[in-house]
Write a protein that holds these residues in place. Sequence first.
Motif, mmCIF file in Angstrom:
data_model
loop_
_atom_site.group_PDB
_atom_site.id
_atom_site.type_symbol
_atom_site.label_atom_id
_atom_site.label_comp_id
_atom_site.label_asym_id
_atom_site.label_seq_id
_atom_site.Cartn_x
_atom_site.Cartn_y
_atom_site.Cartn_z
ATOM 1 N N ILE A 52 11.616 -10.151 -8.487
ATOM 2 C CA ILE A 52 12.139 -9.959 -7.100
ATOM 3 C C ILE A 52 13.039 -8.798 -7.185
ATOM 4 C CG2 ILE A 52 13.341 -10.975 -5.307
ATOM 5 C CD1 ILE A 52 12.070 -13.860 -6.158
ATOM 6 N N HIS A 53 12.666 -7.879 -6.465
ATOM 7 C CA HIS A 53 13.476 -6.573 -6.384
ATOM 8 C C HIS A 53 14.213 -6.271 -5.242
ATOM 9 C CE1 HIS A 53 11.168 -4.780 -9.971
ATOM 10 N NE2 HIS A 53 10.120 -5.318 -9.504
ATOM 11 N N GLY A 54 14.184 -7.302 -4.237
ATOM 12 C CA GLY A 54 15.146 -7.391 -3.014
ATOM 13 C C GLY A 54 15.160 -8.425 -2.370
ATOM 14 N N PRO A 55 15.690 -8.758 -1.225
ATOM 15 C CA PRO A 55 15.935 -9.880 -0.414
ATOM 16 C C PRO A 55 14.652 -10.293 0.001
ATOM 17 C CG PRO A 55 17.497 -8.082 0.459
ATOM 18 C CD PRO A 55 16.714 -7.435 -0.740
ATOM 19 N N VAL A 56 14.602 -11.741 0.009
ATOM 20 C CA VAL A 56 13.392 -12.532 0.260
ATOM 21 C C VAL A 56 13.388 -13.039 1.633
ATOM 22 C CG1 VAL A 56 11.909 -14.517 -0.346
ATOM 23 C CG2 VAL A 56 12.957 -13.222 -2.150
ATOM 24 N N PHE B 14 19.514 -2.656 -4.863
ATOM 25 C CA PHE B 14 19.890 -2.070 -6.593
ATOM 26 C C PHE B 14 20.222 -0.623 -6.163
ATOM 27 C CE2 PHE B 14 19.300 0.317 -10.414
ATOM 28 C CZ PHE B 14 20.424 -0.271 -11.320
ATOM 29 N N GLY B 15 19.238 0.378 -5.973
ATOM 30 C CA GLY B 15 19.361 1.899 -5.960
ATOM 31 C C GLY B 15 19.183 2.514 -7.106
ATOM 32 N N LEU B 16 17.846 2.573 -7.521
ATOM 33 C CA LEU B 16 17.508 3.268 -8.739
ATOM 34 C C LEU B 16 17.892 4.786 -8.508
ATOM 35 C CD1 LEU B 16 16.126 2.754 -11.422
ATOM 36 C CD2 LEU B 16 13.817 3.050 -10.252
ATOM 37 N N SER B 17 17.651 5.367 -7.219
ATOM 38 C CA SER B 17 17.780 6.776 -7.324
ATOM 39 C C SER B 17 19.375 7.093 -7.461
ATOM 40 C CB SER B 17 17.486 7.181 -5.831
ATOM 41 O OG SER B 17 16.268 7.276 -5.469
ATOM 42 N N PRO C 194 0.927 -1.213 -0.222
ATOM 43 C CA PRO C 194 -0.032 -0.209 0.156
ATOM 44 C C PRO C 194 0.762 1.455 0.168
ATOM 45 C CG PRO C 194 -0.110 -0.967 2.087
ATOM 46 C CD PRO C 194 0.691 -1.807 1.133
ATOM 47 N N TYR C 195 1.889 1.393 -0.466
ATOM 48 C CA TYR C 195 2.831 2.526 -0.524
ATOM 49 C C TYR C 195 3.715 2.485 -1.615
ATOM 50 C CZ TYR C 195 5.996 -0.333 2.286
ATOM 51 O OH TYR C 195 6.719 -1.257 2.727
ATOM 52 N N HIS C 196 4.236 3.613 -1.923
ATOM 53 C CA HIS C 196 4.858 3.671 -3.304
ATOM 54 C C HIS C 196 6.323 3.107 -3.103
ATOM 55 C CE1 HIS C 196 6.130 5.110 -7.378
ATOM 56 N NE2 HIS C 196 7.162 5.897 -6.720
ATOM 57 N N GLY C 197 7.227 2.928 -4.070
ATOM 58 C CA GLY C 197 8.535 2.482 -3.889
ATOM 59 C C GLY C 197 9.151 2.255 -5.305
ATOM 60 N N GLY C 198 10.431 2.125 -5.051
ATOM 61 C CA GLY C 198 11.313 1.761 -6.461
ATOM 62 C C GLY C 198 10.757 0.543 -7.234
ATOM 63 N N SER C 199 10.300 -0.322 -6.514
ATOM 64 C CA SER C 199 10.144 -2.002 -7.277
ATOM 65 C C SER C 199 8.984 -1.576 -8.103
ATOM 66 C CB SER C 199 9.825 -2.883 -6.329
ATOM 67 O OG SER C 199 8.724 -2.486 -5.654
ATOM 68 N N LYS C 200 8.053 -0.687 -7.856
ATOM 69 C CA LYS C 200 6.918 -0.363 -8.839
ATOM 70 C C LYS C 200 7.528 0.293 -9.926
ATOM 71 C CE LYS C 200 3.635 0.488 -5.045
ATOM 72 N NZ LYS C 200 3.279 -0.939 -4.740
ATOM 73 N N SER D 255 -2.077 0.551 -3.986
ATOM 74 C CA SER D 255 -1.376 1.907 -4.070
ATOM 75 C C SER D 255 -1.399 2.606 -5.465
ATOM 76 C CB SER D 255 0.201 1.956 -3.605
ATOM 77 O OG SER D 255 0.585 3.416 -3.785
ATOM 78 N N PRO D 256 -2.791 2.683 -6.071
ATOM 79 C CA PRO D 256 -3.092 2.926 -7.435
ATOM 80 C C PRO D 256 -2.272 4.498 -7.771
ATOM 81 C CG PRO D 256 -5.075 3.577 -6.060
ATOM 82 C CD PRO D 256 -3.948 2.746 -5.205
ATOM 83 N N MET D 257 -2.169 5.366 -6.972
ATOM 84 C CA MET D 257 -1.372 6.566 -7.270
ATOM 85 C C MET D 257 0.122 6.285 -7.694
ATOM 86 S SD MET D 257 -3.953 8.679 -7.177
ATOM 87 C CE MET D 257 -2.989 10.300 -7.286
ATOM 88 N N SER D 258 0.698 5.089 -7.512
ATOM 89 C CA SER D 258 1.963 4.997 -7.783
ATOM 90 C C SER D 258 2.200 4.546 -9.154
ATOM 91 C CB SER D 258 2.400 3.725 -6.787
ATOM 92 O OG SER D 258 2.467 3.977 -5.576
ATOM 93 N N TRP D 259 1.022 4.428 -9.983
ATOM 94 C CA TRP D 259 1.222 3.818 -11.197
ATOM 95 C C TRP D 259 0.943 4.929 -12.221
ATOM 96 C CZ3 TRP D 259 2.871 -1.176 -12.280
ATOM 97 C CH2 TRP D 259 3.065 -1.967 -11.159
ATOM 98 N N ASN D 260 1.865 5.051 -13.216
ATOM 99 C CA ASN D 260 1.660 6.216 -14.052
ATOM 100 C C ASN D 260 0.773 5.413 -15.281
ATOM 101 O OD1 ASN D 260 2.090 8.059 -16.351
ATOM 102 N ND2 ASN D 260 4.273 8.094 -16.073
ATOM 103 N N GLN D 261 -0.398 6.295 -15.534
ATOM 104 C CA GLN D 261 -1.360 5.811 -16.695
ATOM 105 C C GLN D 261 -1.251 6.384 -17.946
ATOM 106 O OE1 GLN D 261 -5.196 4.310 -15.128
ATOM 107 N NE2 GLN D 261 -4.759 5.579 -13.159
ATOM 108 N N ASP D 262 -0.047 7.012 -17.999
ATOM 109 C CA ASP D 262 0.324 7.808 -19.319
ATOM 110 C C ASP D 262 -0.044 6.996 -20.574
ATOM 111 O OD1 ASP D 262 0.691 10.047 -17.976
ATOM 112 O OD2 ASP D 262 2.926 10.076 -18.263
ATOM 113 N N GLN D 263 0.458 5.620 -20.341
ATOM 114 C CA GLN D 263 0.176 4.603 -21.414
ATOM 115 C C GLN D 263 -1.322 3.995 -21.254
ATOM 116 O OE1 GLN D 263 3.478 1.498 -20.592
ATOM 117 N NE2 GLN D 263 3.765 2.741 -19.030
ATOM 118 N N SER D 264 -2.227 5.025 -21.519
ATOM 119 C CA SER D 264 -3.701 4.560 -21.115
ATOM 120 C C SER D 264 -4.074 3.499 -22.102
ATOM 121 C CB SER D 264 -4.509 5.847 -21.778
ATOM 122 O OG SER D 264 -3.953 6.328 -22.829
#
Length: 386
Positions: A129-133, A280-283, A13-19, A41-50
Amino acid sequence: MKPNHCIIFDPIPYHGGSKIATQLAIKQVNDGTVFHVLSASPMSWNQDQSNKLSVTTLVLPQCLAIQTQGLGYWAKQAYLAFYLTMFTAWLVLTHIKRPNTLLMASGPGVDFAGYAVSKLMQIPLLQLIHGPVGKSSAAKWCLNQGHPTFYLQSAEPSLLLCMDSDTLPTSFYTFTNGLDENDYPSTHSFVSDGTTTFYWAASLLKWKGLDILKHAIELAKSRSQITINICYIKPHNSNAEQSFVDTSIPNSCWFKEPKNLDEIRKKSDVYISTSTNEPFGLSTLEALAAGLIVVIPRDNAFWDQKLQHNVNCIKYTTNDAQSLSQTMSHIAKNLDQYQSIAKQGQKVATQYLASNTYRDIARAIETKCSHHQTLVSGSEIKSGEH
């Protein structure tokens, strides 16, 4: 010809680099596939590609969202499995076609409900998988189902531990993150005005290290020469420990999930990472691409292994506010000396373009959507080929 349909299940339910990484990966998929995102967390998704992406809100009660173990965890998974089943049935009725793929991107333990629905409705599944499990019986069961699984190399030790194995199955493939060539970070230009602007971007989760940065600023001897832009994400519905926002820190500007992140980064001189063992560290990659002087900890994580101190980055002692503070002060007093390091870092970033780094994931989705068959290894996809 009817398009193929892929459901992306996002119960966090929150934004992050994996999204962000997942969105970049699906952008590489051909136009014959429509992605239906069921997200907490629907606001995390960019719908420009409608024409390619539609987002539906996953209503997740807070009392369930915070459950991570025991009966609470299983109650949450039962709720999510029912919700995803109803969503999938609705798509079948709406499009008169069963979805071709279920795409999981939060981790096997978190995505357990998706695996249950895949088994129940016989829909192929693909895991990112974007990080440790974390080690758990639920995650182990998911990972042993034989579905194609793409993971960051840094996650391998935790995967082996979770599966109680010395080697990973042949259905597992490595990938790395990349940058969108069509939305590439704007390039920074250094200006000698006596002030150095630092930049930090991460969530408030404790392990991201904001407290280390705040302490380092307090210790800095040349505070008058330093300003800092702090861009942060505040996770909601999470029991994880978080750092506190402190707008009283001198010469600091705080931005909560800013829409103009690219502009803030472009106007900054130095990027600071305080995360420990970042998968990883996308930022960090974005800061390299923007031509900032990149400062990272010596923690043997991804970028510590890829970058060289005083060549294309500056390194400080992990979790050491004093070391970070001294590094910041030295850069602020000698900004001109470090600009060549920023240019070298910018060259490194060009090796991480989304069209290359996510190519295998895109092919895997296309293969599943086209054939409903298990991913073929060999000529199409080769593990670790980046």
